[in-house]
Write a protein that holds these residues in place. Structure first.
Motif, PDB file in Angstrom:
ATOM      1  N   GLU A   1       0.833  -1.208   0.000  1.00 17.36           N
ATOM      2  CA  GLU A   1       0.000   0.000   0.000  1.00 17.36           C
ATOM      3  C   GLU A   1       0.867   1.257   0.000  1.00 17.36           C
ATOM      4  O   GLU A   1       0.512   2.256  -0.642  1.00 17.36           O
ATOM      5  N   ARG A   2       1.984   1.204   0.694  1.00 16.67           N
ATOM      6  CA  ARG A   2       2.885   2.366   0.710  1.00 16.67           C
ATOM      7  C   ARG A   2       3.468   2.612  -0.676  1.00 16.67           C
ATOM      8  O   ARG A   2       3.568   3.760  -1.123  1.00 16.67           O
ATOM      9  N   ALA A   3       3.845   1.545  -1.386  1.00 14.74           N
ATOM     10  CA  ALA A   3       4.374   1.698  -2.744  1.00 14.74           C
ATOM     11  C   ALA A   3       3.309   2.267  -3.680  1.00 14.74           C
ATOM     12  O   ALA A   3       3.596   3.124  -4.526  1.00 14.74           O
ATOM     13  N   TRP A   4       2.059   1.796  -3.543  1.00 17.60           N
ATOM     14  CA  TRP A   4       0.962   2.341  -4.355  1.00 17.60           C
ATOM     15  C   TRP A   4       0.735   3.815  -4.038  1.00 17.60           C
ATOM     16  O   TRP A   4       0.457   4.623  -4.935  1.00 17.60           O
ATOM     17  N   ASN A   5       0.868   4.172  -2.767  1.00 19.70           N
ATOM     18  CA  ASN A   5       0.716   5.569  -2.361  1.00 19.70           C
ATOM     19  C   ASN A   5       1.780   6.445  -2.999  1.00 19.70           C
ATOM     20  O   ASN A   5       1.491   7.537  -3.503  1.00 19.70           O
ATOM     21  N   VAL A   6       3.022   5.988  -2.995  1.00 16.07           N
ATOM     22  CA  VAL A   6       4.112   6.758  -3.599  1.00 16.07           C
ATOM     23  C   VAL A   6       3.886   6.918  -5.102  1.00 16.07           C
ATOM     24  O   VAL A   6       4.078   8.006  -5.669  1.00 16.07           O
ATOM     25  N   ALA A   7       3.465   5.828  -5.769  1.00 11.59           N
ATOM     26  CA  ALA A   7       3.195   5.911  -7.209  1.00 11.59           C
ATOM     27  C   ALA A   7       2.073   6.904  -7.505  1.00 11.59           C
ATOM     28  O   ALA A   7       2.148   7.681  -8.466  1.00 11.59           O
ATOM     29  N   CYS A   8       1.037   6.893  -6.686  1.00  9.17           N
ATOM     30  CA  CYS A   8      -0.077   7.834  -6.887  1.00  9.17           C
ATOM     31  C   CYS A   8       0.357   9.267  -6.654  1.00  9.17           C
ATOM     32  O   CYS A   8      -0.122  10.192  -7.326  1.00  9.17           O
ATOM     33  N   LEU A   9       1.263   9.498  -5.695  1.00  9.04           N
ATOM     34  CA  LEU A   9       1.769  10.854  -5.463  1.00  9.04           C
ATOM     35  C   LEU A   9       2.547  11.365  -6.679  1.00  9.04           C
ATOM     36  O   LEU A   9       2.424  12.533  -7.059  1.00  9.04           O
ATOM     37  N   LEU A  10       3.332  10.492  -7.282  1.00 11.15           N
ATOM     38  CA  LEU A  10       4.070  10.881  -8.490  1.00 11.15           C
ATOM     39  C   LEU A  10       3.110  11.190  -9.635  1.00 11.15           C
ATOM     40  O   LEU A  10       3.285  12.174 -10.367  1.00 11.15           O
ATOM     41  N   ILE A  11       2.082  10.345  -9.804  1.00  9.24           N
ATOM     42  CA  ILE A  11       1.079  10.605 -10.837  1.00  9.24           C
ATOM     43  C   ILE A  11       0.342  11.910 -10.559  1.00  9.24           C
ATOM     44  O   ILE A  11       0.086  12.702 -11.467  1.00  9.24           O
ATOM     45  N   GLY A  12       0.006  12.145  -9.285  1.00  4.11           N
ATOM     46  CA  GLY A  12      -0.687  13.369  -8.923  1.00  4.11           C
ATOM     47  C   GLY A  12       0.133  14.610  -9.190  1.00  4.11           C
ATOM     48  O   GLY A  12      -0.395  15.645  -9.619  1.00  4.11           O
ATOM     49  N   LEU A  13       1.432  14.528  -8.936  1.00  4.03           N
ATOM     50  CA  LEU A  13       2.309  15.664  -9.210  1.00  4.03           C
ATOM     51  C   LEU A  13       2.311  16.002 -10.692  1.00  4.03           C
ATOM     52  O   LEU A  13       2.224  17.166 -11.087  1.00  4.03           O
ATOM     53  N   PHE A  14       2.386  14.974 -11.532  1.00  2.17           N
ATOM     54  CA  PHE A  14       2.399  15.190 -12.981  1.00  2.17           C
ATOM     55  C   PHE A  14       1.047  15.700 -13.475  1.00  2.17           C
ATOM     56  O   PHE A  14       0.971  16.644 -14.267  1.00  2.17           O
ATOM     57  N   VAL A  15      -0.047  15.072 -13.007  1.00  2.00           N
ATOM     58  CA  VAL A  15      -1.380  15.449 -13.489  1.00  2.00           C
ATOM     59  C   VAL A  15      -1.736  16.865 -13.049  1.00  2.00           C
ATOM     60  O   VAL A  15      -2.288  17.649 -13.837  1.00  2.00           O
ATOM     61  N   SER A  16      -1.432  17.235 -11.806  1.00  6.98           N
ATOM     62  CA  SER A  16      -1.744  18.582 -11.328  1.00  6.98           C
ATOM     63  C   SER A  16      -1.002  19.639 -12.140  1.00  6.98           C
ATOM     64  O   SER A  16      -1.578  20.662 -12.530  1.00  6.98           O
ATOM     65  N   SER A  17       0.268  19.387 -12.419  1.00  6.13           N
ATOM     66  CA  SER A  17       1.035  20.335 -13.234  1.00  6.13           C
ATOM     67  C   SER A  17       0.463  20.429 -14.645  1.00  6.13           C
ATOM     68  O   SER A  17       0.380  21.516 -15.225  1.00  6.13           O
ATOM     69  N   LEU A  18       0.043  19.285 -15.192  1.00  8.48           N
ATOM     70  CA  LEU A  18      -0.517  19.279 -16.550  1.00  8.48           C
ATOM     71  C   LEU A  18      -1.824  20.050 -16.617  1.00  8.48           C
ATOM     72  O   LEU A  18      -2.049  20.839 -17.542  1.00  8.48           O
ATOM     73  N   VAL A  19      -2.711  19.851 -15.634  1.00  6.16           N
ATOM     74  CA  VAL A  19      -4.000  20.547 -15.627  1.00  6.16           C
ATOM     75  C   VAL A  19      -3.803  22.056 -15.512  1.00  6.16           C
ATOM     76  O   VAL A  19      -4.418  22.847 -16.244  1.00  6.16           O
ATOM     77  N   ILE A  20      -2.921  22.483 -14.596  1.00  6.18           N
ATOM     78  CA  ILE A  20      -2.687  23.918 -14.412  1.00  6.18           C
ATOM     79  C   ILE A  20      -2.075  24.529 -15.662  1.00  6.18           C
ATOM     80  O   ILE A  20      -2.477  25.619 -16.108  1.00  6.18           O
ATOM     81  N   SER A  21      -1.121  23.847 -16.289  1.00  6.49           N
ATOM     82  CA  SER A  21      -0.480  24.392 -17.488  1.00  6.49           C
ATOM     83  C   SER A  21      -1.451  24.476 -18.655  1.00  6.49           C
ATOM     84  O   SER A  21      -1.450  25.455 -19.411  1.00  6.49           O
ATOM     85  N   GLN A  22      -2.323  23.456 -18.815  1.00  9.90           N
ATOM     86  CA  GLN A  22      -3.296  23.477 -19.898  1.00  9.90           C
ATOM     87  C   GLN A  22      -4.284  24.626 -19.729  1.00  9.90           C
ATOM     88  O   GLN A  22      -4.584  25.354 -20.688  1.00  9.90           O
TER      89      GLN A  22
END
Length: 293
Positions: A216-237
């Motif tokens: 679960e901790r590994a899944w959490n870390v992966a989701c945080l990385l995805i969230g960092l990328f997606v949040s930056s993408l949404v704001i830039s778009q």
């Protein structure tokens, strides 16, 4: 949306879900057969030859579609037999095949490729869509992504006791309002909790549910990385689109400001000035047709 939810929660089958499953199977098999006689775009040119279209589909997407449809059909038959027998034998023996229903999501790649080719042939770009349309699409994509993340989070929690290194999962945590655990809660509460958790990985929000083992901790870390990328993408778009809309409307806004100042300086009554501005705005919003000289 229903595929990852059904894999994670395995809801009780009803007449409605069986009808939807049958309609889905018929649709995708019919769509696969129809692709043999459907034209395609090549370098912006529509190829209408049936033999060329069949060859193009056979060597590009047929294997993927046939594999996904076969897996979907086999899974549907096993689930029907399981519901008829009232046992879990098929689920336990072919769990990997049930999870393979997620392969239906691979169809999104084909759909996106077709849309890209069609947009190129129409000479469309991101400027053809409004700011509201872009926002709606980004919100829909964000919700779909978090929906799949929350379903994965619940699946990991279900098997956490077996694959985890602590013997515990987030479903064993007690709900703050009482002694009831998330595992004992209703499916609605479980889904909303998992969805809430997934959104906290994309935003600065927080909640009481935390990982309880290394998986679960590994899944959490992966989701945080995805969230960092997606949040930056949404704001830039959104920022890029807003700047583009403002630059395109700058000259029009300056002209309307000059008209407003002129009407005020000439002492034009407010009601008449509003009608004049509305008339000018309507006239300037109409684009003249293109002509060839």
């Amino acid at each position: 949306i229903y595929v990852p939810y059904s894999v994670a929660w395995n809801p009780r089958a009803t007449i409605e879900t069986n009808v939807l499953r049958l309609v889905s199977l018929v649709f995708w098999w019919f769509e696969m057969a129809l692709n043999f006689v459907t034209g395609y775009y090549k370098d912006g040119v529509l190829i209408k030859d049936i033999k060329a279209a069949a060859t193009h589909y056979l060597f590009r997407f047929f294997i993927v579609d046939a594999s996904i449809n076969t897996i979907d059909l086999v899974t549907a038959v096993m689930e029907f037999r399981e519901e008829t027998d009232g046992t879990q034998n098929y689920t336990d023996a072919f769990g990997a095949v049930r999870i393979a229903k997620l392969s239906r999501l691979a169809r999104l790649i084909v759909v996106f490729n077709l849309i890209q080719e069609r947009m190129k042939s129409w000479d469309l770009d991101a400027g053809s869509f409004t700011l509201v349309g872009l926002g709606v699409r980004l919100v829909a994509i964000l919700f779909l992504l978090n929906h799949m993340i929350c379903c994965g989070w619940f699946m990991i929690g279900k098997v956490g006791d077996n694959i985890g290194d602590t013997g515990q999962s987030w479903l064993n945590q007690h709900i703050t309002s009482g002694n009831l655990t998330y595992w004992e809660a209703s499916p609605r509460m479980q889904y909303l909790t998992a969805l809430h958790w997934s959104f906290t990985q994309m935003t600065p929000g927080s909640m009481s549910v935390v990982p309880q083992n290394s998986v679960e901790r590994a899944w959490n870390v992966a989701c945080l990385l995805i969230g960092l990328f997606v949040s930056s993408l949404v704001i830039s778009q959104l920022s890029t689109k807003m700047v583009r809309v403002q630059s395109m409307n700058r000259s029009h806004l300056e002209q309307m400001d000059m008209l407003t100042r002129f009407l005020v300086e000439q002492g034009v009554p407010r009601s008449l000035g509003q009608r004049i501005r509305r008339h000018v705005r309507d006239r300037t919003s109409v684009k003249p047709p293109l002509t060839i000289e």
